[in-house]
Design an enzyme around this catalytic site. Sequence first.
Site, PDB file in Angstrom:
ATOM      1  N   SER A 148       0.853  -1.195   0.000  1.00 45.98           N
ATOM      2  CA  SER A 148       0.000   0.000   0.000  1.00 45.98           C
ATOM      3  C   SER A 148       0.887   1.242   0.000  1.00 45.98           C
ATOM      4  CB  SER A 148      -0.863  -0.002   1.265  1.00 45.98           C
ATOM      5  OG  SER A 148      -1.508   1.251   1.437  1.00 45.98           O
ATOM      6  N   TYR A 193      -0.922  -0.284  10.785  1.00 45.51           N
ATOM      7  CA  TYR A 193      -1.285  -0.705   9.420  1.00 45.51           C
ATOM      8  C   TYR A 193      -0.185  -0.307   8.435  1.00 45.51           C
ATOM      9  CZ  TYR A 193      -3.497  -1.042   4.873  1.00 45.51           C
ATOM     10  OH  TYR A 193      -3.748  -1.356   3.554  1.00 45.51           O
TER      11      TYR A 193
HETATM   12  N1  LIG Z   1      -8.881  -0.631  -0.252  1.00 51.12           N
HETATM   13  C1  LIG Z   1      -7.808   0.140  -0.208  1.00 51.12           C
HETATM   14  O1  LIG Z   1      -7.891   1.382  -0.177  1.00 51.12           O
HETATM   15  C2  LIG Z   1      -6.429  -0.488  -0.210  1.00 51.12           C
HETATM   16  C3  LIG Z   1      -5.352   0.311  -0.561  1.00 51.12           C
HETATM   17  C4  LIG Z   1      -4.075  -0.244  -0.571  1.00 51.12           C
HETATM   18  C5  LIG Z   1      -3.906  -1.574  -0.241  1.00 51.12           C
HETATM   19  N2  LIG Z   1      -4.981  -2.335   0.117  1.00 51.12           N
HETATM   20  C6  LIG Z   1      -4.725  -3.737   0.466  1.00 51.12           C
HETATM   21  O2  LIG Z   1      -5.345  -4.559  -0.498  1.00 51.12           O
HETATM   22  C7  LIG Z   1      -5.680  -5.820   0.062  1.00 51.12           C
HETATM   23  C8  LIG Z   1      -7.136  -6.142  -0.253  1.00 51.12           C
HETATM   24  O3  LIG Z   1      -7.951  -5.134   0.314  1.00 51.12           O
HETATM   25  P1  LIG Z   1      -9.445  -4.825  -0.158  1.00 51.12           P
HETATM   26  O4  LIG Z   1      -9.576  -3.356  -0.262  1.00 51.12           O
HETATM   27  O5  LIG Z   1      -9.836  -5.690  -1.296  1.00 51.12           O
HETATM   28  O6  LIG Z   1     -10.232  -5.241   1.199  1.00 51.12           O
HETATM   29  P2  LIG Z   1     -11.442  -6.238   1.489  1.00 51.12           P
HETATM   30  O7  LIG Z   1     -12.551  -6.054   0.528  1.00 51.12           O
HETATM   31  O8  LIG Z   1     -11.738  -6.080   2.945  1.00 51.12           O
HETATM   32  O9  LIG Z   1     -10.794  -7.682   1.223  1.00 51.12           O
HETATM   33  C9  LIG Z   1      -9.864  -8.229   2.103  1.00 51.12           C
HETATM   34  C10 LIG Z   1      -9.726  -9.720   1.847  1.00 51.12           C
HETATM   35  O10 LIG Z   1      -8.732 -10.239   2.750  1.00 51.12           O
HETATM   36  C11 LIG Z   1      -9.268 -11.348   3.425  1.00 51.12           C
HETATM   37  N3  LIG Z   1      -8.743 -11.433   4.775  1.00 51.12           N
HETATM   38  C12 LIG Z   1      -8.684 -10.470   5.731  1.00 51.12           C
HETATM   39  N4  LIG Z   1      -8.225 -10.982   6.872  1.00 51.12           N
HETATM   40  C13 LIG Z   1      -7.989 -12.306   6.642  1.00 51.12           C
HETATM   41  C14 LIG Z   1      -7.520 -13.374   7.435  1.00 51.12           C
HETATM   42  N5  LIG Z   1      -7.174 -13.216   8.730  1.00 51.12           N
HETATM   43  N6  LIG Z   1      -7.417 -14.605   6.876  1.00 51.12           N
HETATM   44  C15 LIG Z   1      -7.755 -14.794   5.593  1.00 51.12           C
HETATM   45  N7  LIG Z   1      -8.205 -13.821   4.791  1.00 51.12           N
HETATM   46  C16 LIG Z   1      -8.324 -12.595   5.323  1.00 51.12           C
HETATM   47  C17 LIG Z   1     -10.771 -11.128   3.464  1.00 51.12           C
HETATM   48  O11 LIG Z   1     -11.433 -12.390   3.550  1.00 51.12           O
HETATM   49  P3  LIG Z   1     -12.260 -12.900   4.836  1.00 51.12           P
HETATM   50  O12 LIG Z   1     -12.847 -11.711   5.522  1.00 51.12           O
HETATM   51  O13 LIG Z   1     -13.277 -13.841   4.242  1.00 51.12           O
HETATM   52  O14 LIG Z   1     -11.251 -13.627   5.660  1.00 51.12           O
HETATM   53  C18 LIG Z   1     -11.013 -10.486   2.111  1.00 51.12           C
HETATM   54  O15 LIG Z   1     -11.193 -11.485   1.125  1.00 51.12           O
HETATM   55  C19 LIG Z   1      -5.355  -5.713   1.541  1.00 51.12           C
HETATM   56  O16 LIG Z   1      -4.091  -6.295   1.783  1.00 51.12           O
HETATM   57  C20 LIG Z   1      -5.301  -4.209   1.789  1.00 51.12           C
HETATM   58  O17 LIG Z   1      -4.458  -3.872   2.867  1.00 51.12           O
HETATM   59  C21 LIG Z   1      -6.238  -1.833   0.120  1.00 51.12           C
END
Ligand SMILES: NC(=O)c1ccc[n+]([C@@H]2O[C@H](COP(=O)([O-])OP(=O)(O)OC[C@H]3O[C@@H](n4cnc5c(N)ncnc54)[C@H](OP(=O)(O)O)[C@@H]3O)[C@@H](O)[C@H]2O)c1
Length: 249
Positions: free
Chosen positions: A135, A148
């Site tokens: 990120s 984070y």
């Molecule tokens: N959205 C943003 O602005 C942003 C920006 C930069 C980077 N990111 C990164 O991108 C990645 C995906 O984020 P997103 O925005 O798509 O969020 P999201 O919609 O909340 O998706 C997160 C995914 O990670 C899984 N996850 C979380 N905790 C877990 C655990 N303990 N064990 C297994 N799976 C787990 C969740 O599945 P379950 O809940 O089913 O376990 C879900 O499928 C993350 O690493 C986040 O830090 C996001």
Amino acid sequence: MNIFITGVTSGFGKQIAIDCIKNGHAVIGTGRRLDKLTALKNELGERFIPLAFDIGNLDELNTALAGLDKAILHNIDVLVNNAGLALGLEPAHQTDMNDWQTMINTNTLGLAQMTHAILPFMVAKDDGLIINVSSTAGNYPYFGANVYGATKAFVTQFSLNLRADLVGKNVRVTNLEPGLCGGTEFSNVRFHGDDNKAKQVYENVAFITPKDISNMVLWLISQPKHININRLEVMPTMQTFAGLTVFKG
Ligand SMILES: NC(=O)c1ccc[n+]([C@@H]2O[C@H](COP(=O)([O-])OP(=O)(O)OC[C@H]3O[C@@H](n4cnc5c(N)ncnc54)[C@H](OP(=O)(O)O)[C@@H]3O)[C@@H](O)[C@H]2O)c1
């Protein structure tokens, strides 16, 4: 290709899984929520293998991987280390230690263990690509990002160090560094289910979408084998890293 994606039950991971299947690949997709994985299995069919486990729980992770067909586990072409989360946006002195522990276990320990489990097979066949979803929070500080942001800085440095260790091998590593993305559950999770608060994050901003991220992943996968994209930092046009603060008390 066999593509292993962590965190496919929502957000980036889900879109990447859908698009990889559309493009003819096989996908092993993970997450904790079995109902979401089952729904995705029904939608995506034969070439999608769901694996339910908590990536922050190393026993669960190892048991899940041990249950995977060896012919598949030893032949992963792409590992997308995407599962992760932010919890809270309070200043460090007002946070919950349990939230810090969950972020560390999930974003750093879980990601490291996934890599540790799959990397040797990639090295053995001298072929593979690891895409670590970090990120911009790992590059620039912002208020309330404390642990984070630190976990994402770990992911970024881990990606670069993997590149160093893989010198001379045809195993590639890319660190993907997105800024503000909407259309995922990220902020709902961060604000512990407070959907109103989550909604405000994206008001009047043309944010990056899961489809944008999925397009980037497909582009990375399509690069020729002699090319390694080391880092890919992406922000919405309306976001910048300007923000040095002077407090005038
Ligand atoms: N959205 C943003 O602005 C942003 C920006 C930069 C980077 N990111 C990164 O991108 C990645 C995906 O984020 P997103 O925005 O798509 O969020 P999201 O919609 O909340 O998706 C997160 C995914 O990670 C899984 N996850 C979380 N905790 C877990 C655990 N303990 N064990 C297994 N799976 C787990 C969740 O599945 P379950 O809940 O089913 O376990 C879900 O499928 C993350 O690493 C986040 O830090 C996001």
